[in-house]
Design an enzyme around this catalytic site. Structure first.
Site, PDB file in Angstrom:
ATOM      1  N   SER A   1      59.327 -55.989  -4.289  1.00  0.00           N
ATOM      2  CA  SER A   1      59.188 -57.213  -3.605  1.00  0.00           C
ATOM      3  C   SER A   1      57.858 -57.894  -3.651  1.00  0.00           C
ATOM      4  CB  SER A   1      59.844 -57.301  -2.409  1.00  0.00           C
ATOM      5  OG  SER A   1      60.849 -56.674  -2.061  1.00  0.00           O
TER       6      SER A   1
ATOM      7  N   GLY B   1      65.661 -53.512   0.240  1.00  0.00           N
ATOM      8  CA  GLY B   1      66.206 -52.882   0.923  1.00  0.00           C
ATOM      9  C   GLY B   1      65.963 -53.491   2.452  1.00  0.00           C
TER      10      GLY B   1
ATOM     11  N   HIS C   1      72.903 -44.695   4.985  1.00  0.00           N
ATOM     12  CA  HIS C   1      72.279 -45.860   5.722  1.00  0.00           C
ATOM     13  C   HIS C   1      72.239 -46.088   7.119  1.00  0.00           C
ATOM     14  CE1 HIS C   1      73.043 -46.823   1.558  1.00  0.00           C
ATOM     15  NE2 HIS C   1      72.374 -48.038   1.564  1.00  0.00           N
TER      16      HIS C   1
ATOM     17  N   ASP D   1      60.805 -46.260   3.465  1.00  0.00           N
ATOM     18  CA  ASP D   1      60.388 -45.164   2.516  1.00  0.00           C
ATOM     19  C   ASP D   1      59.040 -44.585   2.832  1.00  0.00           C
ATOM     20  OD1 ASP D   1      62.797 -45.213   1.494  1.00  0.00           O
ATOM     21  OD2 ASP D   1      62.328 -46.179  -0.303  1.00  0.00           O
TER      22      ASP D   1
ATOM     23  N   GLN E   1      70.133 -44.856   8.774  1.00  0.00           N
ATOM     24  CA  GLN E   1      68.756 -44.456   8.564  1.00  0.00           C
ATOM     25  C   GLN E   1      68.267 -45.850   8.589  1.00  0.00           C
ATOM     26  OE1 GLN E   1      67.350 -40.697   6.253  1.00  0.00           O
ATOM     27  NE2 GLN E   1      69.267 -41.473   5.211  1.00  0.00           N
ATOM     28  N   ARG E   2      68.740 -46.664   8.046  1.00  0.00           N
ATOM     29  CA  ARG E   2      68.045 -48.247   7.986  1.00  0.00           C
ATOM     30  C   ARG E   2      68.760 -48.932   9.202  1.00  0.00           C
ATOM     31  NH1 ARG E   2      68.723 -49.281   1.834  1.00  0.00           N
ATOM     32  NH2 ARG E   2      69.621 -51.033   2.613  1.00  0.00           N
TER      33      ARG E   2
ATOM     34  N   GLY F   1      59.363 -54.021  -0.041  1.00  0.00           N
ATOM     35  CA  GLY F   1      58.795 -52.890  -0.587  1.00  0.00           C
ATOM     36  C   GLY F   1      58.027 -53.302  -1.866  1.00  0.00           C
ATOM     37  N   ASP F   2      57.357 -52.279  -2.760  1.00  0.00           N
ATOM     38  CA  ASP F   2      56.735 -52.552  -3.794  1.00  0.00           C
ATOM     39  C   ASP F   2      57.256 -53.585  -4.921  1.00  0.00           C
ATOM     40  OD1 ASP F   2      58.580 -50.836  -4.798  1.00  0.00           O
ATOM     41  OD2 ASP F   2      57.053 -49.486  -5.764  1.00  0.00           O
TER      42      ASP F   2
HETATM   43  O1  F6P Z   1      64.258 -48.389  -0.386  1.00  0.00           O
HETATM   44  C1  F6P Z   1      64.951 -48.149   0.915  1.00  0.00           C
HETATM   45  C2  F6P Z   1      66.292 -47.407   0.496  1.00  0.00           C
HETATM   46  O2  F6P Z   1      66.966 -47.152   1.598  1.00  0.00           O
HETATM   47  C3  F6P Z   1      65.937 -45.883  -0.302  1.00  0.00           C
HETATM   48  O3  F6P Z   1      65.587 -44.845   0.835  1.00  0.00           O
HETATM   49  C4  F6P Z   1      67.194 -45.504  -0.875  1.00  0.00           C
HETATM   50  O4  F6P Z   1      66.849 -44.737  -1.965  1.00  0.00           O
HETATM   51  C5  F6P Z   1      67.692 -47.008  -1.052  1.00  0.00           C
HETATM   52  O5  F6P Z   1      67.057 -47.907  -0.520  1.00  0.00           O
HETATM   53  C6  F6P Z   1      69.345 -47.247  -1.212  1.00  0.00           C
HETATM   54  O6  F6P Z   1      69.374 -48.720  -1.728  1.00  0.00           O
HETATM   55  P1  F6P Z   1      70.744 -49.416  -1.084  1.00  0.00           P
HETATM   56  O7  F6P Z   1      70.848 -49.971   0.238  1.00  0.00           O
HETATM   57  O8  F6P Z   1      70.925 -50.276  -2.209  1.00  0.00           O
HETATM   58  O9  F6P Z   1      72.094 -48.569  -1.330  1.00  0.00           O
END
Ligand code: F6P
Length: 365
Positions: A107, A11, A283, A151, A285-286, A104-105
């Site tokens: 990767s 992600g 999303h 996360d 949040q990202r 993340g882990d």
């Molecule tokens: O690991 C980051 C994350 O945003 C998690 O918090 C969430 O569960 C997951 O990725 C969502 O994944 P995707 O973007 O593939 O829907």
């Protein structure tokens, strides 16, 4: 001349661009030839156009941008032995002997496996005559991981790249929801990301002043909803008719089944007779520009990754670079992966107690 390749994987997380920029520029400064791998391990397996040299200006202007300009993926092909053999072939052909992976882990585990398997893949490729007339084949691959995930579920670093930005989104969202909640005297159930880790929910609840928080790390007893209801009743009794309940996406019932937001909404509405709405933050949040903290963290870690490669000399490098107590700290990738499973269990108990205590219950006598 050594060659280094960098990729982002899993992600995306705000600050990944800042990390790539720091890795590329520091590496160029140290005399490396630098390649960018597009779309994570997927690009590494594909080769060709997906692996391109990067110069100083190629990473200009990306520092304040969200996402990752290299692109990212969760690669199925890299999980296979054949996929990883192709990955090694592409790196060997370019003379790459150092790989920086930001993710993340899963990767970071991939980077560890690739480094471990390197000699056997090289041998097999040579036997099959797939390496052609290459001059010098790097005998080993150094791998350095950087923690990139919103996360905050990685052992070996206090904060991962992207966490702070995500947290800022969450707190801002709770603030925004609070004004509409107050106008309508409503209670909101707010779901945060975090996979199996409750960090974002917990810290979001602290930062946003939520009335209750549910995280995967807490083993709930069968009467958990009574406690939540009681807390909200009391908070309402002291004159605050609008409440925020934060729930981590990984929160579970005592029997292990996920706690659903709609179910929480129904419990609260039925038991308290109040108006409840659900907001799943998702999303957002990202997304968006990285916070100052994430830019600085990513930059420091990126520089330290290249410095570690330079300083390692002939010693094999299979480490993650993290930040502990504001200092650069290296941890073996294997240790990161093994212990990250337990990080969730190590959630900050003090913060958890504060989050549940600040709901105002103690004022009601
Ligand atoms: O690991 C980051 C994350 O945003 C998690 O918090 C969430 O569960 C997951 O990725 C969502 O994944 P995707 O973007 O593939 O829907």
């Amino acid at each position: 001349e050594r060659s280094l390749a960098v990729l982002t994987s899993g992600g995306d997380a705000p600050g990944m661009n800042a990390a790539v920029r720091a890795v590329v520029r520091r590496a160029l400064d140290c005399g490396f030839k630098v390649y960018g791998i597009y779309n994570g391990y997927e690009g590494l397996v594909s080769g060709g156009e997906a692996i391109r040299p990067l110069g100083w200006n190629d990473v200009g202007g990306i520092l304040p941008r969200g996402g990752t300009f290299l692109g990212t993926a969760r690669s199925e092909r890299f999980r296979t032995l054949e996929g990883r053999r192709q990955a090694v072939r592409h790196l060997v052909t370019l003379g790459v002997d150092a790989l920086v992976v930001i993710g993340g882990d899963g990767s970071l585990m991939g980077a560890h496996v690739l480094a471990e398997e390197w000699p056997s893949h090289v041998e097999a490729l040579e036997k099959e005559g797939l390496l052609g007339e290459l001059g010098k084949v790097p005998p080993s691959l150094d791998v350095v991981g950087l923690p990139g995930s919103i996360d905050n579920d990685l052992y070996g670093t206090d904060m991962s790249i992207g966490v702070d930005t995500a947290l800022n989104h969450i707190v801002r969202a709770i603030d925004d929801l609070t004004s509409t909640a107050a106008s309508h005297q409503r209670t909101f159930v707010v779901e945060t990301m975090g996979r199996h880790c409750g960090y974002l929910a917990l810290m979001g609840a602290l930062g946003g002043g939520a009335s209750w928080v549910l995280v995967p790390e807490e083993e709930l007893d069968l009467r958990w909803h009574h406690k939540m209801i009681r807390a909200i009743e009391k908070a309402r009794a002291i004159g605050r008719p609008h409440q925020m309940v934060v729930v981590a996406e990984g929160a579970r019932h005592p029997d292990g089944l996920p706690i659903r937001t709609e179910e929480l909404k129904k419990i609260l509405a039925d038991r308290l007779g109040i108006d409840v709405r659900v907001t799943v933050l998702g999303h957002v949040q990202r997304g968006g520009a990285p916070s100052a903290f994430d830019r600085i963290l990513a930059t420091r870690l990126g520089v330290a990754a290249v410095d570690a490669l330079v300083q390692a000399g002939d010693r094999p490098l299979r480490h993650m670079i993290g930040l502990q107590k504001n200092r650069i700290h290296m941890t073996l990738l294997m240790e990161v992966v093994e212990k990250s499973q337990a990080v969730g269990q190590q959630i900050d108990q003090g913060a958890y107690r504060e989050a549940q205590r600040l709901r105002g219950e103690s004022f009601v006598r």
